[in-house]
Design an enzyme around this catalytic site. Structure first.
Site, PDB file in Angstrom:
ATOM      1  N   LYS A   1      47.298 -27.217  -0.710  1.00 40.61           N
ATOM      2  CA  LYS A   1      46.563 -27.034   0.556  1.00 40.61           C
ATOM      3  C   LYS A   1      45.755 -25.737   0.501  1.00 40.61           C
ATOM      4  CE  LYS A   1      50.748 -24.974   2.486  1.00 40.61           C
ATOM      5  NZ  LYS A   1      51.866 -25.145   3.418  1.00 40.61           N
TER       6      LYS A   1
ATOM      7  N   TYR B   1      33.976   4.720   6.628  1.00 40.72           N
ATOM      8  CA  TYR B   1      34.023   4.564   8.085  1.00 40.72           C
ATOM      9  C   TYR B   1      35.274   5.227   8.649  1.00 40.72           C
ATOM     10  CZ  TYR B   1      30.289   1.114   7.747  1.00 40.72           C
ATOM     11  OH  TYR B   1      29.095   0.474   7.511  1.00 40.72           O
TER      12      TYR B   1
HETATM   13  C1  LIG Z   1      52.940 -24.951   2.368  1.00 45.47           C
HETATM   14  C2  LIG Z   1      54.181 -25.770   2.353  1.00 45.47           C
HETATM   15  C3  LIG Z   1      55.042 -25.750   1.243  1.00 45.47           C
HETATM   16  C4  LIG Z   1      54.844 -24.804   0.082  1.00 45.47           C
HETATM   17  O1  LIG Z   1      55.423 -23.566   0.397  1.00 45.47           O
HETATM   18  P1  LIG Z   1      55.444 -22.338  -0.636  1.00 45.47           P
HETATM   19  O2  LIG Z   1      56.221 -21.305   0.069  1.00 45.47           O
HETATM   20  O3  LIG Z   1      54.028 -21.959  -0.860  1.00 45.47           O
HETATM   21  O4  LIG Z   1      56.106 -22.837  -1.868  1.00 45.47           O
HETATM   22  C5  LIG Z   1      56.120 -26.600   1.240  1.00 45.47           C
HETATM   23  N1  LIG Z   1      56.364 -27.424   2.294  1.00 45.47           N
HETATM   24  C6  LIG Z   1      55.578 -27.460   3.381  1.00 45.47           C
HETATM   25  C7  LIG Z   1      55.902 -28.371   4.492  1.00 45.47           C
HETATM   26  C8  LIG Z   1      54.467 -26.632   3.449  1.00 45.47           C
HETATM   27  O5  LIG Z   1      53.697 -26.657   4.538  1.00 45.47           O
END
Ligand SMILES: *Cc1c(COP(=O)(O)O)cnc(C)c1O
Length: 355
Positions: free
Chosen positions: A34, A251
């Site tokens: 994702k 800044y």
């Molecule tokens: C993003 C996600 C993962 C992966 O988690 P990590 O901590 O990056 O390994 C697993 N399960 C679900 C439901 C997620 O949304």
């Protein structure tokens, strides 16, 4: 050309998947890709992670892109469908939606898919974000089984503190106890649970972060976990300033020199994805050696201390994170997580793919 660049290693991602698999036992592995594969590029991650048993994404669009790239493995939609109108596409593309709310069951009844789908039925074991309450599991499983659009069910939950000392048992034990009678496969492990708690494995594991070479744990580095950084963000010094005692830089003039000193100006800022809230002292590598940032990060630039880097000047390479400087260390200094830093890599940063 502006010298900033993200180098993304296909080999590192492939290696990290092998590490994930070494923890997974007989569980199958969804590579979580994702958020543009945590900033690494969906297409790139897909090529690096072809050995995964499946891919997990957030949106139909990401799933459709993966199918277009030729992915034949199962694709899990981690947040399920966002409306009844998405069910037809799930059937067309053979996607496995997570069903986590009674609305999803209603939609499946109203608009059954053209062919029955594998679904993941998500229960809330304590995170209190997505999922059916554990208490009502009997009725929820029975109703889901009765849906003509459902071909098979995998039970699922997600951990809130797998990366912390308190761990997963307070969620895992109630989940397993309540689910035991159903005789269905299940899935619970993210990267942290996969690496630390073999009891969480189930039928499918869902590592994300570790595939990109970062550690979910504050008390263990990615190197200690056998992981290799997949993204190296690097740039160069484009100007050198000499400050006199009492002069500030950037800044807000947040950093003020106590004695005369050389400051390097690096072509990397928050519009590239570098955290604006990184304070003075956030680690960098200058010419391959440890250094630190100075003052406030601006949109297109940040400043580094050249006090210990006499040989550095315009054109000297600066690594912001990645090889030689764990993204986790930068995240810790900036009060954020490696998840956020990796995902935030800006589209304007040119990417060079490496083996
Ligand atoms: C993003 C996600 C993962 C992966 O988690 P990590 O901590 O990056 O390994 C697993 N399960 C679900 C439901 C997620 O949304």
């Amino acid at each position: 050309m502006r010298p900033i660049q993200a180098r993304i290693s296909i080999g590192a991602m492939a290696h990290n998947l092998r590490v994930a698999r070494s923890h997974a036992g007989s569980a199958r592995v969804f590579a979580v890709v994702k958020a543009n594969a945590y900033g690494h590029g969906l297409s790139r991650a897909r090529r690096a992670l072809t050995a995964a048993d499946g891919f997990a994404v957030l949106t139909l669009e990401e799933a459709a892109n993966l199918r277009q790239m030729g992915v034949e493995q199962p694709i899990l939609l981690l947040e399920g469908i966002f409306g009844a109108d998405e069910i037809a596409a799930c059937a067309e593309l053979d996607l496995w939606p997570v069903l986590h709310h009674v609305a999803h069951l209603d939609w499946f009844e109203q608009r059954p898919p053209a062919r029955p789908l594998q679904v993941f039925l998500k229960f809330d074991s304590g995170m209190h974000r997505l999922g059916f309450p554990l208490a009502g599991h009997t009725a929820v499983v029975a109703r889901t089984k009765s849906l003509p659009g459902v071909a098979g069910i995998t039970l699922m939950t997600h951990f809130a503190q797998a990366d912390e000392a308190v761990g997963v048992d307070w969620q895992l034990q109630p989940f397993l106890r309540e689910m035991a009678g159903h005789g269905l496969p299940w899935s619970s492990a993210n990267s942290a649970a996969l690496q630390r708690y073999p009891a969480t494995l189930g039928a499918w594991v869902r590592p994300g972060l570790m595939l990109y070479g970062a550690s979910p744990f504050a008390d263990m580095t990615a190197a200690e976990l056998g992981l290799r950084p997949a993204m190296t963000l690097q740039s160069e010094i484009i100007s050198v300033q000499t400050l006199q005692a009492g002069e500030g830089v950037g800044y807000g003039q947040l950093f003020c020199a106590e004695r005369p000193m050389r400051v390097g100006v690096v072509a990397c800022g928050y519009a590239d994805g570098y955290p604006r809230h990184a304070p003075t002292g956030t680690p960098v590598l200058v010419n391959g050696r440890p250094g630190r940032t100075l003052g406030r990060v601006s949109m297109d630039m940040l400043c580094v201390d050249l006090g210990e880097h006499a040989a550095a000047g315009v054109g000297s390479p600066v690594v912001l994170w990645g090889e030689g400087l764990p993204v986790d260390a930068v995240a810790a200094a900036a009060g954020t997580s490696s998840y956020e830093l990796l995902c935030a890599l800006a589209a304007r940063v040119p990417v060079a793919e490496t083996d």
